[in-house]
Write a protein that holds these residues in place. Structure first.
Motif, short mmCIF file in Angstrom:
data_model
loop_
_atom_site.label_atom_id
_atom_site.label_comp_id
_atom_site.label_asym_id
_atom_site.label_seq_id
_atom_site.Cartn_x
_atom_site.Cartn_y
_atom_site.Cartn_z
N HIS A 178 46.43 45.62 38.83
CA HIS A 178 45.09 45.28 39.31
C HIS A 178 44.52 46.45 40.10
N ALA A 179 43.19 46.48 40.16
CA ALA A 179 42.51 47.55 40.90
C ALA A 179 42.64 47.30 42.40
N THR B 11 36.07 47.71 44.14
CA THR B 11 37.36 48.29 43.76
C THR B 11 37.17 49.70 43.24
N SER C 171 38.11 50.81 40.38
CA SER C 171 37.65 50.76 38.99
C SER C 171 36.14 50.58 38.91
N ASP D 282 41.30 48.02 34.23
CA ASP D 282 41.12 46.85 35.09
C ASP D 282 40.66 45.69 34.21
#
Length: 319
Positions: A29-30, A42, A44, A181
């Protein structure tokens, strides 16, 4: 609730998170780097914004003022436009090329550049080391938080938790490829499916969509009536199966793109960890190919979804 939290709650990312924490690989996950009006931002998301801005500026600068005698930049952009149009025209039909080009051309370009952004220097390498602690209970977490930062008691507790396998080291990097992501790939799939609904209901109509999904595809004149009515019942059942497959399209689109890009990030990270100078080079070329193929696959699948209902021959829909 964030998509990642939903997946963790259902167990889809639990094993991936544990494996990532155990071997120091790329986090599934980001990372959150800040908030805007209470909305988490985030790494991403920032990467996707930067890519979008760069695409807009580069295309505007390359095209400049459009002229009959094109500049070199205009030739490059026109070649891209013509290439995408020629690619999608047989799939969506000549009637739908114009309305769908903005979506399919944008998807291909954005996904391609996003996929290749993971190969740029600094992506996945600029950041800092962090420690993640997984507590067995709320009481254990409260006991840890009650200890002062940097105290011997806190450090001793960290050592004990590390022995128990509850402490994991992570490299928290600042820049993460957008399509590594799952939130981004799911957003791309969601936008594609909303656009698909728009196209089929505007250019075919609700009646045409129902007929296409549930209608009898047999030729009534060439099939005996009992067989024709039997086929009608069969095609209605097939229509319900088609509805289920349509509902799963966003899942397949998002997970396919995310899986390939996230896997590529893990591959490059592992190769750099083994030997940072020469070993990763062949895998960079592999990721260039995979990035292009995945952008092409995503775009063509969306085009096929549109063409399955909207493209039944230009003679049927011609104006």
């Amino acid at each position: 609730m964030k998509l990642r939290n939903l997946l963790v709650a259902t167990g889809l990312l639990a094993s991936a998170s544990a494996a990532s924490a155990a071997d120091g690989a790329v986090s599934p996950h980001a990372y959150e780097i800040g908030e805007i009006f209470g909305i988490a931002i985030t790494n991403s998301m920032v990467t996707s914004w930067v890519i979008s801005l760069i695409l807009i500026l580069v295309i505007r600068l390359m095209v400049g003022k459009i002229s009959l005698v094109p500049s070199k930049g205009q030739v490059v952009i026109e070649t891209l436009v013509i290439g995408v149009r020629d690619l999608i025209s047989p799939i969506v039909g000549k009637r739908m090329v114009g309305p769908t080009f903005w979506l399919l051309g944008g998807l291909f370009t954005f996904i391609l550049i996003s996929n290749w952004s993971g190969l740029l220097p600094g992506v996945g390498t600029i950041g800092h080391d962090t420690v993640q602690i997984h507590f067995d209970s709320v009481e254990q977490q409260n006991a840890f938080n009650s200890l002062p930062e940097g105290s011997e008691e806190r450090e001793d507790m960290i050592k004990e938790l590390r022995k128990e396998g509850q402490v994991h080291d992570h490299f928290r990097y600042v820049i993460r490829p957008a399509n590594a992501d799952l939130n981004m790939t799911f957003a791309l799939a969601a936008v594609s499916m909303v656009a698909w609904l728009y196209y089929i209901f505007v250019y075919v109509g609700p009646r045409g969509v129902v007929k296409d999904i549930f209608g009898n595809k047999a030729d009534k004149e060439n099939v005996p009536m009992p067989v024709y009515y039997l086929l009608t019942i069969i095609f209605i059942g097939v229509g319900f199966i088609e509805i289920i497959s349509i509902l799963f399209r966003p899942v397949s689109l998002s997970f396919r793109l995310f899986g390939n890009m996230f896997g590529g990030e893990n591959l490059l990270t592992s190769m750099h960890g083994i030997f940072a100078f020469l070993l990763p080079i062949p895998f960079y070329f592999l990721e260039v190919i995979i990035g292009f193929v995945q952008a092409l696959v995503f775009t063509l699948l969306v085009a096929v979804y549109i063409g399955l209902i909207c493209n039944h021959g230009d003679e049927e829909h011609g104006h």
